[in-house]
Design a protein around this motif. Structure first.
Motif, PDB file in Angstrom:
ATOM      1  N   ALA A 444       0.953  -1.104   0.104  1.00 16.63           N
ATOM      2  CA  ALA A 444      -0.020  -0.018   0.022  1.00 16.63           C
ATOM      3  C   ALA A 444       0.746   1.276   0.058  1.00 16.63           C
ATOM      4  O   ALA A 444       0.629   2.500   0.228  1.00 16.63           O
ATOM      5  CB  ALA A 444      -0.907  -0.037   1.186  1.00 16.63           C
ATOM      6  N   GLY A 445       2.326   1.200  -0.126  1.00 17.78           N
ATOM      7  CA  GLY A 445       2.799   2.167  -0.495  1.00 17.78           C
ATOM      8  C   GLY A 445       2.901   3.145  -1.283  1.00 17.78           C
ATOM      9  O   GLY A 445       2.145   2.665  -2.318  1.00 17.78           O
ATOM     10  N   ALA A 446       3.265   4.194  -1.531  1.00 12.57           N
ATOM     11  CA  ALA A 446       3.310   5.214  -2.830  1.00 12.57           C
ATOM     12  C   ALA A 446       3.854   4.631  -3.995  1.00 12.57           C
ATOM     13  O   ALA A 446       3.395   5.116  -5.156  1.00 12.57           O
ATOM     14  CB  ALA A 446       3.987   6.543  -2.416  1.00 12.57           C
ATOM     15  N   ASN A 447       4.918   3.620  -3.697  1.00  9.38           N
ATOM     16  CA  ASN A 447       5.557   3.099  -4.993  1.00  9.38           C
ATOM     17  C   ASN A 447       5.013   1.481  -5.249  1.00  9.38           C
ATOM     18  O   ASN A 447       5.689   0.904  -5.819  1.00  9.38           O
ATOM     19  CB  ASN A 447       6.963   3.176  -4.800  1.00  9.38           C
ATOM     20  N   GLN A 448       4.033   1.511  -4.650  1.00 11.55           N
ATOM     21  CA  GLN A 448       3.228   0.037  -4.532  1.00 11.55           C
ATOM     22  C   GLN A 448       2.296   0.038  -5.177  1.00 11.55           C
ATOM     23  O   GLN A 448       1.213   0.953  -5.254  1.00 11.55           O
ATOM     24  CB  GLN A 448       3.446  -0.573  -3.103  1.00 11.55           C
ATOM     25  N   LEU A 449       1.509  -1.127  -5.610  1.00 10.79           N
ATOM     26  CA  LEU A 449       0.123  -1.418  -6.207  1.00 10.79           C
ATOM     27  C   LEU A 449      -0.394  -2.845  -5.435  1.00 10.79           C
ATOM     28  O   LEU A 449       0.475  -3.605  -5.086  1.00 10.79           O
ATOM     29  CB  LEU A 449       0.238  -1.459  -7.597  1.00 10.79           C
ATOM     30  N   ASN A 450      -1.875  -2.850  -5.365  1.00  9.21           N
ATOM     31  CA  ASN A 450      -2.184  -4.298  -5.004  1.00  9.21           C
ATOM     32  C   ASN A 450      -3.236  -4.434  -5.931  1.00  9.21           C
ATOM     33  O   ASN A 450      -4.336  -3.910  -5.851  1.00  9.21           O
ATOM     34  CB  ASN A 450      -2.758  -3.940  -3.528  1.00  9.21           C
ATOM     35  N   ASN A 451      -3.238  -5.442  -6.710  1.00  8.14           N
ATOM     36  CA  ASN A 451      -4.009  -5.922  -7.676  1.00  8.14           C
ATOM     37  C   ASN A 451      -4.465  -4.640  -8.783  1.00  8.14           C
ATOM     38  O   ASN A 451      -5.607  -4.542  -8.786  1.00  8.14           O
ATOM     39  CB  ASN A 451      -5.225  -6.668  -7.071  1.00  8.14           C
ATOM     40  N   PRO A 452      -3.549  -4.236  -9.480  1.00  8.02           N
ATOM     41  CA  PRO A 452      -4.090  -3.186 -10.389  1.00  8.02           C
ATOM     42  C   PRO A 452      -4.889  -3.759 -11.529  1.00  8.02           C
ATOM     43  O   PRO A 452      -4.539  -4.737 -12.091  1.00  8.02           O
ATOM     44  CB  PRO A 452      -2.745  -2.538 -10.898  1.00  8.02           C
ATOM     45  N   LEU A 453      -6.134  -3.146 -11.676  1.00 11.17           N
ATOM     46  CA  LEU A 453      -7.153  -3.652 -12.840  1.00 11.17           C
ATOM     47  C   LEU A 453      -7.212  -2.756 -14.130  1.00 11.17           C
ATOM     48  O   LEU A 453      -7.659  -3.145 -15.116  1.00 11.17           O
ATOM     49  CB  LEU A 453      -8.305  -4.007 -12.222  1.00 11.17           C
ATOM     50  N   ASP A 454      -6.768  -1.623 -13.997  1.00 11.35           N
ATOM     51  CA  ASP A 454      -7.079  -0.569 -15.069  1.00 11.35           C
ATOM     52  C   ASP A 454      -6.055   0.468 -15.081  1.00 11.35           C
ATOM     53  O   ASP A 454      -5.528   0.782 -13.950  1.00 11.35           O
ATOM     54  CB  ASP A 454      -8.466   0.187 -15.029  1.00 11.35           C
ATOM     55  N   LEU A 455      -5.909   1.027 -16.158  1.00  9.58           N
ATOM     56  CA  LEU A 455      -4.888   2.314 -16.287  1.00  9.58           C
ATOM     57  C   LEU A 455      -5.310   3.327 -17.467  1.00  9.58           C
ATOM     58  O   LEU A 455      -5.928   2.750 -18.557  1.00  9.58           O
ATOM     59  CB  LEU A 455      -3.534   1.806 -16.636  1.00  9.58           C
ATOM     60  N   SER A 456      -4.848   4.458 -17.334  1.00  4.04           N
ATOM     61  CA  SER A 456      -5.098   5.275 -18.322  1.00  4.04           C
ATOM     62  C   SER A 456      -4.183   6.571 -18.406  1.00  4.04           C
ATOM     63  O   SER A 456      -3.377   6.717 -17.415  1.00  4.04           O
ATOM     64  CB  SER A 456      -6.631   5.904 -18.324  1.00  4.04           C
ATOM     65  N   PHE A 457      -4.130   7.400 -19.202  1.00  6.32           N
ATOM     66  CA  PHE A 457      -3.318   8.450 -19.377  1.00  6.32           C
ATOM     67  C   PHE A 457      -4.049  10.018 -19.467  1.00  6.32           C
ATOM     68  O   PHE A 457      -5.188   9.794 -20.050  1.00  6.32           O
ATOM     69  CB  PHE A 457      -2.204   8.569 -20.627  1.00  6.32           C
ATOM     70  N   ASP A 458      -3.607  10.805 -18.800  1.00  8.02           N
ATOM     71  CA  ASP A 458      -4.173  12.267 -19.403  1.00  8.02           C
ATOM     72  C   ASP A 458      -3.184  12.641 -20.523  1.00  8.02           C
ATOM     73  O   ASP A 458      -2.491  12.092 -21.009  1.00  8.02           O
ATOM     74  CB  ASP A 458      -4.221  13.024 -17.980  1.00  8.02           C
ATOM     75  N   GLN A 459      -3.779  13.963 -20.901  1.00 14.81           N
ATOM     76  CA  GLN A 459      -3.032  14.595 -22.038  1.00 14.81           C
ATOM     77  C   GLN A 459      -1.476  15.021 -22.016  1.00 14.81           C
ATOM     78  O   GLN A 459      -0.855  15.155 -22.777  1.00 14.81           O
ATOM     79  CB  GLN A 459      -3.918  15.681 -22.451  1.00 14.81           C
ATOM     80  N   GLN A 460      -1.277  14.890 -20.525  1.00 14.72           N
ATOM     81  CA  GLN A 460       0.007  15.438 -20.392  1.00 14.72           C
ATOM     82  C   GLN A 460       1.122  14.283 -20.221  1.00 14.72           C
ATOM     83  O   GLN A 460       2.113  14.314 -20.067  1.00 14.72           O
ATOM     84  CB  GLN A 460       0.227  16.119 -18.971  1.00 14.72           C
ATOM     85  N   GLY A 461       0.576  13.090 -20.108  1.00 16.88           N
ATOM     86  CA  GLY A 461       1.202  11.792 -20.213  1.00 16.88           C
ATOM     87  C   GLY A 461       1.223  11.392 -18.872  1.00 16.88           C
ATOM     88  O   GLY A 461       2.242  10.153 -18.448  1.00 16.88           O
ATOM     89  N   ASN A 462       0.476  11.781 -17.814  1.00 14.83           N
ATOM     90  CA  ASN A 462       0.628  11.388 -16.526  1.00 14.83           C
ATOM     91  C   ASN A 462      -0.289  10.027 -16.501  1.00 14.83           C
ATOM     92  O   ASN A 462      -1.226   9.926 -17.200  1.00 14.83           O
ATOM     93  CB  ASN A 462       0.061  12.209 -15.560  1.00 14.83           C
ATOM     94  N   LEU A 463       0.282   8.935 -15.783  1.00 18.13           N
ATOM     95  CA  LEU A 463      -0.270   7.778 -15.761  1.00 18.13           C
ATOM     96  C   LEU A 463      -1.410   7.423 -14.546  1.00 18.13           C
ATOM     97  O   LEU A 463      -0.984   7.971 -13.174  1.00 18.13           O
ATOM     98  CB  LEU A 463       0.952   6.744 -15.570  1.00 18.13           C
TER      99      LEU A 463
END
Length: 483
Positions: A444-463
């Protein structure tokens, strides 16, 4: 503009002689005094050429601004308008002709009845041969003809409550909303929570096992909040979300959802399209103060949805292991990927989870059961593996339960690698992928994930990543120095 910096004696870059030179601050090259002037003149000449090009471009821009009617799209709209007006006039004229024909017919029929009555009256008068019953019969006939003439009840006008043409669709390519990311693009590894992140729950600042999201141009996020049976709108910078669909408990009524898995915003028709997984349906829900949804596809176990530039809806059916394309008014849709049973052949899928469509209507499908991503070009009979074909695992050539998928402008494929708690990127024709964010260790840390299910970008390229097990959405800012 070139300026001189004293450099002592050095070899002039133009004549090659060792002389007292000055160094140009712009190109950092040494010039003798004679040739530095020539260098300055050449730069002035190039500046003049740029100014001339600028003036020509401004003239072209002014001409196009002054004559918008010459633009191809405006011409198309004008033609649409003319065709629509012509169709309305044609329909109205046909209705007028129908009324005139009917009116003439029933007036002729009344006149025939009147002539018959007149003849009978004349003959009875001449022969003086009539009784009370005849008089009563003639009065009744005349009354009936009068009523028929006064009230032509057989004539009515029926028309649809919907206008002949309700909208003209202006499509803007989805690629203009995707970042143009290079193969060396990097992201800050510590993410920022932009939705949820306050533990599992149903409060307005909480999520409960979110499944997917849709990001608008203004970075508003719409989240399929799976176990809260609702769609939540989370504006940029907000500490709380707002329910925009569902939120009335689990159920199958028109104002309820049951474990929604996907949501997209249909801007043209001003509504949300929602995969209501628990109710085995896809529904349309108004965006403006909507309180009820309308079922548009029934009896389907749909996990992922998307829409192309032409307004066609693509639906993943994980029971039939296929993707179907639906037009407005379709009853069954058309199979555009899979449809050949469950399997791992190139013409098969195994529980398609997420789907992305590019501007050429090629489909990128997260083939969950096969731990891969496949690309199905328009009208193709089989797919092409674009991410992994080495079985499940945690190596750079493997995935462990592929979930969300998206693609940037140059064709890099990004995958939410659920089982490995990371996001992967595959460039075109790459044998192995690279880890973008996350690691094989969940947390649950800022650099960790727990079962990521979806992703997308904004127009600036942020994930943005839907961090299912942490009940949050994480934003990983792009490293502008490596974009």
């Amino acid at each position: 503009m070139a300026t001189a910096t004293a450099a002592g004696k050095a070899r002039c870059v133009t004549c090659g002689k060792e002389k007292s030179t000055v160094r140009c601050d712009g190109c950092s090259q040494p010039f003798c005094m004679n040739h530095f002037g020539h260098h300055r003149q050449e730069l002035d000449k190039q500046l003049g050429e740029i100014e001339v090009s600028r003036d020509l471009f401004r003239q072209t821009l002014t001409e196009q601004s002054a004559k918008p009617e010459n633009q191809t799209l405006i011409i198309q709209i004008n033609q649409w308008e003319q065709d629509s007006i012509a169709k309305v006039r044609q329909t109205a004229n046909e209705a007028r002709q129908t009324i005139l024909q009917h009116t003439t017919k029933y007036l002729t029929e009344i006149e025939i009845k009147l002539n018959t009555l007149t003849k009978e009256l004349r003959e009875s008068r001449e022969e003086n041969d009539f009784i009370e019953a005849d008089l009563q019969r003639w009065k009744t006939q005349l009354t009936e003809m009068t009523n028929e003439l006064d009230k032509p009840s057989t004539i009515t006008i029926q028309h649809s409550s919907i206008p002949l043409i309700t909208t003209i669709r202006i499509n803007v390519s989805v690629s203009s909303h995707l970042p143009n990311l290079g193969i060396d693009a990097k992201w800050i590894q510590n993410g920022i929570t932009v939705a949820g992140g306050n533990g599992q729950g149903n409060a307005t600042n909480q999520l409960c096992n979110p499944y997917s999201m849709y990001i608008d141009e203004d970075e508003t996020i719409y989240i399929a909040d799976f176990n809260n049976h609702r769609i939540v709108e989370w504006k940029r910078g907000a500490s709380n979300g707002q329910i925009v669909a569902g939120g009335n408990g689990s159920g199958n009524q028109n104002n309820q959802l049951n474990n929604p898995t996907s949501v997209i915003a249909d801007k043209v028709n001003d509504c949300f399209i929602i995969s209501d997984y628990g109710n085995k349906r896809v529904i349309r829900w108004p965006r403006q103060n909507g309180t009820n949804g309308q079922t548009i596809i029934s009896n389907i176990n749909c996990l992922g949805l998307t829409m192309d530039n032409e307004g066609h809806l693509y639906v993943c059916d994980n029971d039939k292991h296929e993707v179907r394309r639906w037009k407005v008014g379709d009853k069954n849709g058309i199979v555009v990927a899979g449809g050949n049973g469950q399997g791992n052949r190139l013409d098969q899928l195994n529980t398609p989870w997420s789907i992305f469509v590019d501007e050429e209507n090629s489909l990128y499908i997260s083939d969950f059961g096969n731990h891969r991503v496949v690309k199905w070009m328009k009208d193709a009979k089989e797919g092409i593996v674009v991410a992994v074909d080495q079985g499940l695992g945690n190596g750079l050539t493997q995935l462990l339960s592929s979930r969300g998928v998206t693609v940037d402008q140059i064709g890099n494929v990004y995958v939410a690698d659920q089982g490995n708690c990371r996001v992967m990127r595959w460039s075109k024709h790459a044998i192995e992928g690279s880890i973008i964010v996350g690691d094989i260790k969940l947390g649950a840390g800022a650099n960790q994930l727990n079962n990521p299910l979806d992703l997308s970008f904004d127009q600036q390229g942020n994930l943005y990543v839907v961090d299912h097990g942490n009940h949050r959405v994480q934003k990983f800012n792009i490293d502008s120095s490596r974009k």
